[in-house]
Design an enzyme around this catalytic site. Structure first.
Site, short mmCIF file in Angstrom:
data_model
loop_
_atom_site.label_atom_id
_atom_site.label_comp_id
_atom_site.label_asym_id
_atom_site.label_seq_id
_atom_site.Cartn_x
_atom_site.Cartn_y
_atom_site.Cartn_z
N GLU A 285 67.34 60.53 37.04
CA GLU A 285 66.56 60.08 35.88
C GLU A 285 67.02 60.79 34.60
O GLU A 285 67.22 62.01 34.60
CB GLU A 285 65.08 60.38 36.12
CG GLU A 285 64.17 60.01 34.97
CD GLU A 285 62.75 60.50 35.16
OE1 GLU A 285 61.84 60.00 34.47
OE2 GLU A 285 62.53 61.38 36.03
N LYS A 349 61.38 51.58 32.97
CA LYS A 349 60.22 52.11 33.68
C LYS A 349 58.97 51.42 33.15
O LYS A 349 58.75 51.33 31.94
CB LYS A 349 60.14 53.62 33.48
CG LYS A 349 59.02 54.29 34.27
CD LYS A 349 59.05 55.80 34.07
CE LYS A 349 57.98 56.49 34.91
NZ LYS A 349 57.98 57.96 34.72
N CYS A 402 61.12 57.77 38.71
CA CYS A 402 60.22 58.92 38.86
C CYS A 402 59.00 58.56 39.69
O CYS A 402 59.11 58.05 40.79
CB CYS A 402 59.85 59.46 37.47
SG CYS A 402 59.00 61.05 37.52
#
Length: 528
Positions: A285, A349, A402
């Site tokens: 990430e 995301k 994440c």
């Protein structure tokens, strides 16, 4: 046992809250990295006995009668979440001069908020309380609903759901493919609470029978799934996970960016241990320490590093220009870059971390001097939809950035079915604490539930490839700088889906509610 139960039941005031807090805190040992699931038999047995004595003033109305039960559950949850989430405070110490003041809010404030769900669970259970097996059903029903609510209320944070404590190894993970984490949580609370019946012996025989049957089915199904033929691997498809283990305090330091990027390229270029060059290289990430779309030289260097046929999948910040005069938007994204250094695809995301990646009520809180913890030009924006991302060989992966991977509902995506999950993360924020182990376990379970392998790249670990049944094939432990090459496992036929797991969960809740209600009715009739 009866004397001990009686002493716990009669506790009052500070002693009652202290015992409840300690029982919850003890339950954290069931979660990674400890995985001592048997401790939950103690935690929930004590909780049942505490609730046996949590009767309020009968003349104070329903809220007054349930108040002692609520606070018993709240203190239990406060102990559980404080013991399980204290490591979140480590993120605030990366830039201590700016964020250390908020340490008590992370270490105690969030657990206090999450404990409200367990307080509601015990208040709900106490409303249906009886003196036998029915109260075990009521407690399991209450906790199952509480864990489900935790997955979406106030954006959701279902971290360390009780069900994870019942799944320390792949043998004990397979049931989640049928009933999901929330169904597992409800049944786990039932099984872990049954020893409380030993003190009164009312309902002990049927309780033990049901608990043994559930445990047998849980272990038997796991054994059956794992004893089948291995799913095998995709022919000639090697995945390389690169773990740079960048110190979080240096990640966005202008003087360190070049060295970080060169480390990523160097690990990418090394010859494969398998003798076959990797097809897909995975970086963690936000591993690229600058905006890729504004740095064509970096894309050129990536293209020069990749050999023909290789594809890089990396986490990076994506900038999106908007109308003139307005600040650009920034996204926490996954990029797919081909061997010519061209961006072939990207995915943003969707589920952002409050206060970490964006600031709720931004205008109000920024006026008070607050800002996000992540060091970016501005708060991240959330993506608009989730879709499977194409890569070479007509393969598709499901992008999970994440902590998105802790939400079972987020596994649903548009597009062709995914062949594997790519979870990129940066757990360096949390140092050498239980946090990264807990995060990895939850990612592991998503692979089991979906029946597709997991490829996980974490900045400082835990990075790993698991097969579709959650077994770790290879990986890198925390703080190791290096890479690992693994043949990409094949996906398997999933035994369930989000829809069927939700259906199973509500069926379990209905059965527990019926058991609690019938027992409560019989208890009231007998008492009268």
């Amino acid at each position: 046992m009866e004397r001990l139960a009686g002493k716990i039941m009669l506790l009052w005031g500070a002693r009652r809250w202290a015992v409840s807090f300690l029982a919850g805190a003890l339950g954290v040992l069931s979660q990674p990295p400890f995985d001592f699931f048997a401790v939950l038999f103690v935690s929930f047995t004590v909780l049942v006995w505490l609730l046996d004595g949590a009767s309020g003033n009968a003349e104070a109305g329903i809220l007054g009668r349930l108040r002692p039960a609520f606070w018993t559950g709240w203190w239990f949850g406060f102990g559980y979440f404080t013991g399980g989430l204290w490591w979140l405070g480590n993120a605030l110490l990366i830039e201590a001069e700016e964020f250390a003041w908020a340490l008590p809010l992370a270490v105690f404030g969030l657990p206090a908020l999450l404990a409200l769900f367990y307080g509601l669970a015990t208040a709900f259970a106490r409303a249906l309380w009886s003196d036998g097996l029915g109260r075990i059903c009521a407690l399991a029903c209450g906790f199952g609903l509480a864990e489900w609510l935790r997955s979406f209320v106030l954006t959701g944070f279902p971290w360390n759901a009780i069900g994870y404590g019942a799944m320390p190894v792949p043998l004990m993970m397979q049931s989640s493919a049928l009933i999901g984490i929330f169904g597992m949580s409800a049944l786990a609370v039932f099984v872990f609470s049954v020893p409380a019946l030993i003190a009164t012996r009312r309902g002990l025989a049927p309780g033990l029978v049901i608990a043994v049957l559930l445990l047998t089915a849980h272990l038997g199904f796991g054994y059956w799934r794992l004893s089948g033929p291995l799913p095998g691997a995709e022919d000639d498809i090697i995945v390389r996970i690169v773990q740079p283990s960048v110190d979080q305090s240096k990640k966005w330091d202008d003087g360190e960016r070049k060295q970080i990027f060169e480390t990523l390229l160097s690990l990418t270029a090394r010859p494969s241990d398998t003798g076959v060059q990797p097809t897909y290289i995975i970086w963690p990430e936000t591993s690229v320490p600058f905006l890729l779309t504004s740095n064509p030289a970096a894309l050129t260097m990536i293209g020069q590093t990749l050999t023909e046929g290789q594809t890089l999948i990396t986490g990076a910040v994506r900038e999106e220009s908007v109308q003139a005069g307005q600040a650009p938007r920034y996204y926490n994204s996954i990029f797919v870059i081909d061997d010519k250094g061209q961006i072939a695809a990207a995915a943003d995301k969707l589920h952002l971390v409050p206060f970490g990646e964006y600031l709720p009520f931004a205008s109000l809180l920024k006026s008070a001097g607050l800002d996000t913890i992540a060091n970016t030009p501005g708060s991240f924006s959330a993506g608009s939809r989730r879709y499977t991302v194409p890569v070479q060989e007509n393969k598709y992966f499901l992008p999970m950035v994440c902590y998105e991977v802790i939400f079972p509902a987020k596994m649903a995506a548009e597009g062709p079915p995914a062949d594997f999950i790519v979870n990129v993360t940066n757990d360096a924020w949390y140092g050498n604490t239980p946090g990264p182990y807990q995060h990895f376990r939850q990612a592991q379970l998503r692979a089991v539930e979906a029946g597709i392998p997991l490829v996980r790249a974490a900045n400082n670990g835990i990075s790993a490839v698991t097969d579709a049944r959650g077994r770790v094939l290879s990986g890198l432990s925390q703080n190791v700088i290096g890479y690992v090459d693994v043949k990409l496992p094949k996906k398997i036929h999933a035994v369930g889906s989000n829809w069927s797991a939700n259906l199973a969960f509500w069926l379990i809740i209905a059965l527990l509610l019926i058991g609690a209600t019938v027992s409560r009715y019989s208890f009231i009739r007998t008492s009268n």
